[in-house]
Enzyme design. Structure first.
Site, short mmCIF file in Angstrom:
data_model
loop_
_atom_site.label_atom_id
_atom_site.label_comp_id
_atom_site.label_asym_id
_atom_site.label_seq_id
_atom_site.Cartn_x
_atom_site.Cartn_y
_atom_site.Cartn_z
N PHE A 90 -33.54 25.74 -45.56
CA PHE A 90 -33.36 25.01 -46.80
C PHE A 90 -32.87 25.99 -47.85
O PHE A 90 -33.55 26.98 -48.14
CB PHE A 90 -34.68 24.36 -47.23
N PRO B 90 -29.52 33.95 -56.93
CA PRO B 90 -29.86 35.13 -57.72
C PRO B 90 -30.34 34.80 -59.14
O PRO B 90 -31.20 35.49 -59.68
CB PRO B 90 -28.55 35.91 -57.75
N SER C 13 -37.06 29.59 -60.12
CA SER C 13 -37.91 28.51 -60.63
C SER C 13 -37.09 27.43 -61.33
O SER C 13 -37.43 26.25 -61.27
CB SER C 13 -38.95 29.07 -61.61
N GLN D 116 -77.09 42.00 -49.98
CA GLN D 116 -76.78 40.87 -50.84
C GLN D 116 -75.37 40.95 -51.44
O GLN D 116 -74.70 39.92 -51.62
CB GLN D 116 -77.81 40.76 -51.97
N GLU E 85 -41.60 28.20 -52.82
CA GLU E 85 -41.71 26.73 -52.94
C GLU E 85 -42.42 26.33 -54.23
O GLU E 85 -43.23 25.40 -54.27
CB GLU E 85 -42.37 26.13 -51.69
#
Length: 379
Positions: free
Chosen positions: A123, A128, A132, A279, A363
């Site tokens: 896909f 470049p 987003s 713990q 993605e």
């Protein structure tokens, strides 16, 4: 509200776990070290039905639900996130996109081979200067009547050299901005299409990530998916589903790191007792287990929303946002629990820490997921 998995879903989960442990575990460190593409393993995954899980049996797929896909992705990712991202791209982005939005001829031509693992797909959205912000496509698809002339560069493409078919997002009508974008099916042997250098990555090093160059690539009109200008909507729809797959990948990385840490804590001794008796370690394990279970519920909710044909934009984004943070946090703590051994390759957790980071980036970055979530909340 039913939290029980069906017999079929449990069988898929068991088959994926068995394959991961018996087929992927032995060579995973070597593949990571040498950036070796898992060709043999991917072929076997195709034979077992993991490369086209949600594809209709009519087109050679498994016809499974998204929940089964999430369960399989988690088990594969526990061992080898490189294999699981190859599986995710082929299932979520390529096969699902083609089956949902391709025409009958396109589906008949490509889906049976993709679903069987005979070939794999890629896909191609990122560029470049368009990560987003996917609207800023510089790759152009000039309308020449009966074909498009494709020119441009794509970056960070998973399955970049190993794929045989590429779904390429490109701008046809710049004046229409994102409404002028198309997605074209490009075969690997098309003249003018060149696969660039392989990226030397921090993590998921077994998967092949490349830049791709298109120079006057002639793509027939029949290779366009959907109507003219549908490309951006196509990309957003497949990425919304793809987030569920990457959320499941992140969940698997976290689960794998936790299981190794739990086992190690019962074997390693410090101050005369197993470190699981301290713990400080118990609290780490408790935090890890709690966030992993929360991430798993978010993943399954998003998968169920998709299966029930509900809007899964918010639930998918929440699953990816939370599961990717869980993967990163859990893997870092796994290294800490292992101490000096966690810093060396043979104990696996340093690789898982490196693999985890990309789940917060590809993605849709974590920041993009917050934008998606807030927009859904404010509708």
């Amino acid at each position: 509200m039913d939290f029980q998995l069906t017999e079929e879903q449990l069988a898929v989960q068991a088959a994926a776990r068995d394959f991961a442990q018996n087929e992927l575990w032995a060579g995973v460190i070597e593949r990571d070290e040498h950036q070796k593409f898992p060709a043999e393993q991917i072929k076997k995954m195709g034979e077992l039905g993991f490369m086209g899980m949600m594809v209709s049996p009519e087109y050679g797929g498994g016809g499974m639900d998204t929940v089964s896909y999430v369960l399989a992705m988690e088990e594969i990712s526990k061992v080898d996130a490189s294999c699981s991202v190859i599986m995710s791209v082929n299932n979520s982005l390529v096969c699902w996109g083609l089956e949902q939005y391709g025409n009958e001829e396109q589906k008949r031509k490509y889906l049976p081979r993709l679903a069987s693992g005979e070939i794999i797909g890629a896909f191609c959205l990122s560029e470049p200067e368009a990560g987003s912000d996917a609207t800023m496509q510089r790759t152009t698809a000039e309308d020449k009547g009966d074909h498009y002339l494709l020119n441009g560069t794509k970056n960070w493409i998973t399955n970049g050299s190993s794929a045989s078919v590429y779904l390429v997002v490109a701008q046809t009508n710049p004046e229409l901005k994102h409404r002028g974008i198309n997605v074209l099916i490009v075969d690997k042997d098309t003249p003018g299409f060149v696969v660039g250098l392989k990226e030397n990555k921090l993590g998921i090093r077994g998967s092949d990530t490349h830049s791709l160059m298109f120079t006057d690539v002639k793509v027939p009109k029949e290779n366009r998916i959907g109507e003219d200008g549908f490309g951006f909507k196509f990309a957003m729809q497949v990425l919304a589903g793809g987030r569920i797959g990457i959320a499941a990948q992140a969940l698997g990385i976290a689960s794998g790191a936790f299981e190794l840490s739990l086992k190690y804590s019962k074997e390693r001794k410090a101050f005369g007792v197993e470190i699981s008796k301290h713990q400080a370690i118990q609290f780490k394990l408790a935090d890890m287990a709690t966030t992993i279970d929360a991430a798993r519920l978010l993943c399954l909710q998003a998968a169920n929303d998709k299966d029930q044909h509900l809007d899964y934009a918010k639930s998918g984004a929440m699953a990816k946002l939370f599961a990717s943070k869980t993967a990163m946090d859990t893997a870092v703590e796994a290294v800490q629990i292992h101490g000096g051994y966690g810093f060396v390759k043979e104990f696996h957790v340093e690789r898982m820490m490196r693999d985890a980071k990309i789940t917060q980036i590809y993605e849709g970055t974590s920041e993009i997921q917050k934008i998606v979530i807030s927009r859904e909340l404010l509708k």
